[in-house]
Design a protein around this motif. Structure first.
Motif, PDB file in Angstrom:
ATOM      1  N   GLN A  67       0.828  -1.203   0.000  1.00 23.34           N
ATOM      2  CA  GLN A  67       0.000   0.000   0.000  1.00 23.34           C
ATOM      3  C   GLN A  67       0.869   1.263   0.000  1.00 23.34           C
ATOM      4  O   GLN A  67       0.615   2.210  -0.755  1.00 23.34           O
ATOM      5  CB  GLN A  67      -0.925   0.005   1.209  1.00 23.34           C
ATOM      6  CG  GLN A  67      -1.877   1.203   1.239  1.00 23.34           C
ATOM      7  CD  GLN A  67      -2.800   1.168   2.435  1.00 23.34           C
ATOM      8  OE1 GLN A  67      -2.565   0.439   3.402  1.00 23.34           O
ATOM      9  NE2 GLN A  67      -3.868   1.951   2.384  1.00 23.34           N
ATOM     10  N   LYS A  68       1.908   1.265   0.844  1.00 24.68           N
ATOM     11  CA  LYS A  68       2.804   2.415   0.901  1.00 24.68           C
ATOM     12  C   LYS A  68       3.555   2.583  -0.419  1.00 24.68           C
ATOM     13  O   LYS A  68       3.660   3.708  -0.948  1.00 24.68           O
ATOM     14  CB  LYS A  68       3.799   2.226   2.047  1.00 24.68           C
ATOM     15  CG  LYS A  68       4.888   3.291   2.131  1.00 24.68           C
ATOM     16  CD  LYS A  68       4.317   4.671   2.408  1.00 24.68           C
ATOM     17  CE  LYS A  68       5.450   5.688   2.575  1.00 24.68           C
ATOM     18  NZ  LYS A  68       4.937   7.055   2.825  1.00 24.68           N
ATOM     19  N   LEU A  69       4.071   1.490  -0.966  1.00 26.64           N
ATOM     20  CA  LEU A  69       4.823   1.556  -2.223  1.00 26.64           C
ATOM     21  C   LEU A  69       3.960   2.087  -3.359  1.00 26.64           C
ATOM     22  O   LEU A  69       4.394   2.937  -4.150  1.00 26.64           O
ATOM     23  CB  LEU A  69       5.358   0.164  -2.582  1.00 26.64           C
ATOM     24  CG  LEU A  69       6.107   0.040  -3.910  1.00 26.64           C
ATOM     25  CD1 LEU A  69       7.352   0.924  -3.905  1.00 26.64           C
ATOM     26  CD2 LEU A  69       6.469  -1.416  -4.186  1.00 26.64           C
ATOM     27  N   LEU A  70       2.720   1.629  -3.437  1.00 31.23           N
ATOM     28  CA  LEU A  70       1.830   2.063  -4.516  1.00 31.23           C
ATOM     29  C   LEU A  70       1.453   3.537  -4.379  1.00 31.23           C
ATOM     30  O   LEU A  70       1.260   4.232  -5.385  1.00 31.23           O
ATOM     31  CB  LEU A  70       0.576   1.194  -4.558  1.00 31.23           C
ATOM     32  CG  LEU A  70       0.790  -0.269  -4.963  1.00 31.23           C
ATOM     33  CD1 LEU A  70      -0.525  -1.026  -4.963  1.00 31.23           C
ATOM     34  CD2 LEU A  70       1.472  -0.378  -6.324  1.00 31.23           C
ATOM     35  N   ARG A  71       1.327   4.026  -3.160  1.00 30.72           N
ATOM     36  CA  ARG A  71       1.035   5.446  -2.954  1.00 30.72           C
ATOM     37  C   ARG A  71       2.195   6.311  -3.459  1.00 30.72           C
ATOM     38  O   ARG A  71       1.986   7.407  -3.983  1.00 30.72           O
ATOM     39  CB  ARG A  71       0.765   5.728  -1.478  1.00 30.72           C
ATOM     40  CG  ARG A  71      -0.610   5.285  -1.014  1.00 30.72           C
ATOM     41  CD  ARG A  71      -0.861   5.639   0.446  1.00 30.72           C
ATOM     42  NE  ARG A  71      -0.890   7.085   0.645  1.00 30.72           N
ATOM     43  CZ  ARG A  71      -1.949   7.865   0.452  1.00 30.72           C
ATOM     44  NH1 ARG A  71      -3.074   7.348   0.004  1.00 30.72           N
ATOM     45  NH2 ARG A  71      -1.892   9.162   0.688  1.00 30.72           N
ATOM     46  N   ILE A  72       3.415   5.811  -3.309  1.00 29.06           N
ATOM     47  CA  ILE A  72       4.590   6.551  -3.798  1.00 29.06           C
ATOM     48  C   ILE A  72       4.654   6.492  -5.327  1.00 29.06           C
ATOM     49  O   ILE A  72       4.886   7.509  -6.004  1.00 29.06           O
ATOM     50  CB  ILE A  72       5.883   5.982  -3.183  1.00 29.06           C
ATOM     51  CG1 ILE A  72       5.872   6.138  -1.666  1.00 29.06           C
ATOM     52  CG2 ILE A  72       7.107   6.685  -3.769  1.00 29.06           C
ATOM     53  CD1 ILE A  72       7.025   5.439  -0.959  1.00 29.06           C
ATOM     54  N   LEU A  73       4.431   5.302  -5.882  1.00 26.09           N
ATOM     55  CA  LEU A  73       4.490   5.142  -7.342  1.00 26.09           C
ATOM     56  C   LEU A  73       3.322   5.833  -8.037  1.00 26.09           C
ATOM     57  O   LEU A  73       3.447   6.261  -9.188  1.00 26.09           O
ATOM     58  CB  LEU A  73       4.517   3.656  -7.705  1.00 26.09           C
ATOM     59  CG  LEU A  73       5.797   2.900  -7.365  1.00 26.09           C
ATOM     60  CD1 LEU A  73       5.618   1.411  -7.638  1.00 26.09           C
ATOM     61  CD2 LEU A  73       6.978   3.446  -8.172  1.00 26.09           C
ATOM     62  N   TRP A  74       2.175   5.944  -7.357  1.00 23.65           N
ATOM     63  CA  TRP A  74       0.996   6.573  -7.959  1.00 23.65           C
ATOM     64  C   TRP A  74       1.267   8.024  -8.328  1.00 23.65           C
ATOM     65  O   TRP A  74       0.675   8.546  -9.264  1.00 23.65           O
ATOM     66  CB  TRP A  74      -0.169   6.465  -6.977  1.00 23.65           C
ATOM     67  CG  TRP A  74      -1.483   7.007  -7.444  1.00 23.65           C
ATOM     68  CD1 TRP A  74      -2.194   8.008  -6.867  1.00 23.65           C
ATOM     69  CD2 TRP A  74      -2.255   6.585  -8.574  1.00 23.65           C
ATOM     70  NE1 TRP A  74      -3.371   8.248  -7.543  1.00 23.65           N
ATOM     71  CE2 TRP A  74      -3.439   7.378  -8.612  1.00 23.65           C
ATOM     72  CE3 TRP A  74      -2.074   5.619  -9.561  1.00 23.65           C
ATOM     73  CZ2 TRP A  74      -4.413   7.234  -9.583  1.00 23.65           C
ATOM     74  CZ3 TRP A  74      -3.061   5.474 -10.535  1.00 23.65           C
ATOM     75  CH2 TRP A  74      -4.198   6.263 -10.548  1.00 23.65           C
ATOM     76  N   VAL A  75       2.186   8.678  -7.619  1.00 19.55           N
ATOM     77  CA  VAL A  75       2.541  10.062  -7.963  1.00 19.55           C
ATOM     78  C   VAL A  75       3.836  10.125  -8.771  1.00 19.55           C
ATOM     79  O   VAL A  75       4.378  11.199  -9.019  1.00 19.55           O
ATOM     80  CB  VAL A  75       2.670  10.937  -6.693  1.00 19.55           C
ATOM     81  CG1 VAL A  75       1.311  11.121  -6.033  1.00 19.55           C
ATOM     82  CG2 VAL A  75       3.673  10.354  -5.703  1.00 19.55           C
ATOM     83  N   ARG A 125      -2.417  12.367 -13.942  1.00 21.06           N
ATOM     84  CA  ARG A 125      -3.133  11.995 -15.155  1.00 21.06           C
ATOM     85  C   ARG A 125      -4.596  11.662 -14.836  1.00 21.06           C
ATOM     86  O   ARG A 125      -5.501  12.050 -15.560  1.00 21.06           O
ATOM     87  CB  ARG A 125      -2.449  10.799 -15.831  1.00 21.06           C
ATOM     88  CG  ARG A 125      -1.034  11.092 -16.317  1.00 21.06           C
ATOM     89  CD  ARG A 125      -0.436   9.885 -17.054  1.00 21.06           C
ATOM     90  NE  ARG A 125      -1.265   9.508 -18.184  1.00 21.06           N
ATOM     91  CZ  ARG A 125      -1.229  10.091 -19.366  1.00 21.06           C
ATOM     92  NH1 ARG A 125      -0.390  11.086 -19.585  1.00 21.06           N
ATOM     93  NH2 ARG A 125      -2.009   9.677 -20.342  1.00 21.06           N
ATOM     94  N   ALA A 126      -4.796  10.941 -13.734  1.00 19.09           N
ATOM     95  CA  ALA A 126      -6.168  10.595 -13.345  1.00 19.09           C
ATOM     96  C   ALA A 126      -6.975  11.841 -13.004  1.00 19.09           C
ATOM     97  O   ALA A 126      -8.150  11.964 -13.372  1.00 19.09           O
ATOM     98  CB  ALA A 126      -6.141   9.643 -12.154  1.00 19.09           C
ATOM     99  N   ARG A 167      -5.789   8.854 -19.530  1.00 19.32           N
ATOM    100  CA  ARG A 167      -5.659   7.411 -19.373  1.00 19.32           C
ATOM    101  C   ARG A 167      -4.384   7.026 -18.624  1.00 19.32           C
ATOM    102  O   ARG A 167      -3.346   7.665 -18.754  1.00 19.32           O
ATOM    103  CB  ARG A 167      -5.639   6.730 -20.740  1.00 19.32           C
ATOM    104  CG  ARG A 167      -6.975   6.597 -21.402  1.00 19.32           C
ATOM    105  CD  ARG A 167      -6.842   5.985 -22.785  1.00 19.32           C
ATOM    106  NE  ARG A 167      -6.155   4.685 -22.744  1.00 19.32           N
ATOM    107  CZ  ARG A 167      -5.868   3.978 -23.832  1.00 19.32           C
ATOM    108  NH1 ARG A 167      -6.186   4.453 -25.024  1.00 19.32           N
ATOM    109  NH2 ARG A 167      -5.272   2.814 -23.739  1.00 19.32           N
ATOM    110  N   ASN A 168      -4.481   5.937 -17.853  1.00 19.15           N
ATOM    111  CA  ASN A 168      -3.330   5.328 -17.197  1.00 19.15           C
ATOM    112  C   ASN A 168      -3.194   3.853 -17.540  1.00 19.15           C
ATOM    113  O   ASN A 168      -2.299   3.186 -17.030  1.00 19.15           O
ATOM    114  CB  ASN A 168      -3.456   5.456 -15.669  1.00 19.15           C
ATOM    115  CG  ASN A 168      -3.060   6.834 -15.166  1.00 19.15           C
ATOM    116  OD1 ASN A 168      -2.103   7.425 -15.652  1.00 19.15           O
ATOM    117  ND2 ASN A 168      -3.809   7.343 -14.202  1.00 19.15           N
TER     118      ASN A 168
END
Length: 383
Positions: A272-280, A324-325, A330-331
């Motif tokens: 969850q933490k890793l994805l929050r970092i990669l999401w930005v 982008r979202a 699109r992502n």
């Protein structure tokens, strides 16, 4: 009758004569279910029985022959378009002067004010620094001036011509490449055997429909090396952006962390933490976070280094997904995943099915015509 040639297509000696509507029906049925089931339905609809009914082999050969005609037609059209626009039909490379002209006409980015406001809005909901969008070098496109292209391969079981008794299957697959091309006005699906050939077909389609000179090109992929290599080779003359599909990035993180972190709860917290970092789009922060994980949470043999290498390798293709979202962009490459399903998987990936390269490709080509609502118009051209 003046238009009689359209009503009675060309045919072989001793071959039954079908109208265009019957041919259209036969191909739609043949690409929606197995030949055996489709043949029963077709004979029923055409009131054929006994000696007048269509035979299995005749029906299968007809579908494959029409698919081959479609493939040959696309090859011919691609060759003509490429030569007309001063491109090499085989390699896809442009002459130097046309490449310079197309580069000069590439469209700029989207509205800076809207981008700035979106970044402020996102960061306002994220108090932690590593989860905020930073001043990014990513150029956010204007969706109205952008052509989105998604590429993917899909494999079906290969059919051996001969197999001895008690011999084992070798697991070889027939690979079809599917491309989805989307603009703000329309979308189109292309398919072919081989990534390079299909990428050249995509270029020909863009040239024919004036989607190169005044468009930004954005490619979505699952990260496969051959996709990157062929895009780079064919589209080197024009600016483009490649985006790693968010779903595949998330899936790869899940796989590596499942092999690395002890316990489901700890793994989910790290993920969850890793994805929050990669999401930005913060690649450096994501790698630093993984490298500084408490060793007590990791398995003795883990894949954290491999995950860091994977993220680093795709650094240039990991955008600020959150931005982008927020901007409505699109992502995901889910459009080509759906096209894969409609053109190949729904018809060809069932228990007990295996395919020759020509048979698989033929059905995929016809399915793409149906998906593009072009089957009847194409039959009017080639039948």
């Amino acid at each position: 009758m003046e238009n009689g040639s359209n009503l009675v297509p060309k045919h072989q000696p001793k071959e039954r004569i079908y109208t265009l509507c019957q041919m259209e029906l036969a191909l739609i049925v043949g690409t929606s279910q197995s030949y055996h089931k489709g043949l029963k339905l077709l004979n029923r609809l055409l009131h054929r029985d006994s000696d007048s009914k269509i035979r299995f082999r005749t029906y299968r050969d007809f579908c494959e022959r029409m698919g081959k005609k479609c493939e040959d037609y696309i090859e011919q059209e691609t060759h003509t378009v490429m030569l007309t626009h001063h491109f090499d039909p085989e390699s896809g490379k442009a002459t130097e002067w046309i490449a310079s002209e197309l580069k000069a006409n590439a469209k700029p980015c989207g509205d800076d004010t809207a981008i700035h406001n979106a970044i402020e809005k996102i960061n306002g909901t994220r108090p932690l620094a590593d989860e905020q969008i930073k001043a990014s070098e990513w150029k956010i496109e204007d969706s109205k001036q952008t052509c989105y292209i998604s590429l993917d391969d899909i494999g079906v079981k290969h059919q051996k011509e001969r197999r001895k008794e008690d011999s084992e299957k070798n697991g070889v697959y027939v690979w079809n490449t599917v491309a989805d091309i989307e603009t703000c006005k329309d979308s189109y699906t292309l398919t072919g055997v081989g990534m390079k050939k299909t990428v050249v077909h995509v270029l020909a389609y863009l040239l024919q429909n004036n989607l190169i000179a005044d468009k930004t090109l954005v490619f979505f992929t699952d990260g496969a090396k051959n996709i990157f290599a062929n895009i780079s080779e064919v589209f080197s003359f024009h600016p483009y952006t490649i985006i790693l599909d968010w779903y595949h990035l998330k899936k790869r993180c899940q796989e590596y962390l499942s092999m690395s972190v002890k316990g489901r709860e700890k793994r989910n917290a790290v993920l969850q933490k890793l994805l929050r970092i990669l999401w930005v789009g913060n690649v450096d922060e994501a790698i630093a976070y993984l490298q500084n994980l408490d060793e007590s949470t990791l398995r003795p043999i883990n894949r954290i280094d491999d995950l860091c290498q994977y993220i680093e390798k795709h650094r240039e293709h990991i955008p600020p997904y959150a931005l982008r979202a927020e901007l409505g962009l699109r992502n995901s490459s889910n459009r080509v995943e759906k096209a894969n399903d409609l053109c190949v998987a729904q018809r060809q990936k069932h228990n007990g099915m295996s395919w020759s390269t020509s048979g698989s490709s033929a059905l995929a080509q016809i399915s793409a015509l149906i998906l593009n609502n072009q089957l009847l118009s194409w039959l009017n051209i080639v039948a």
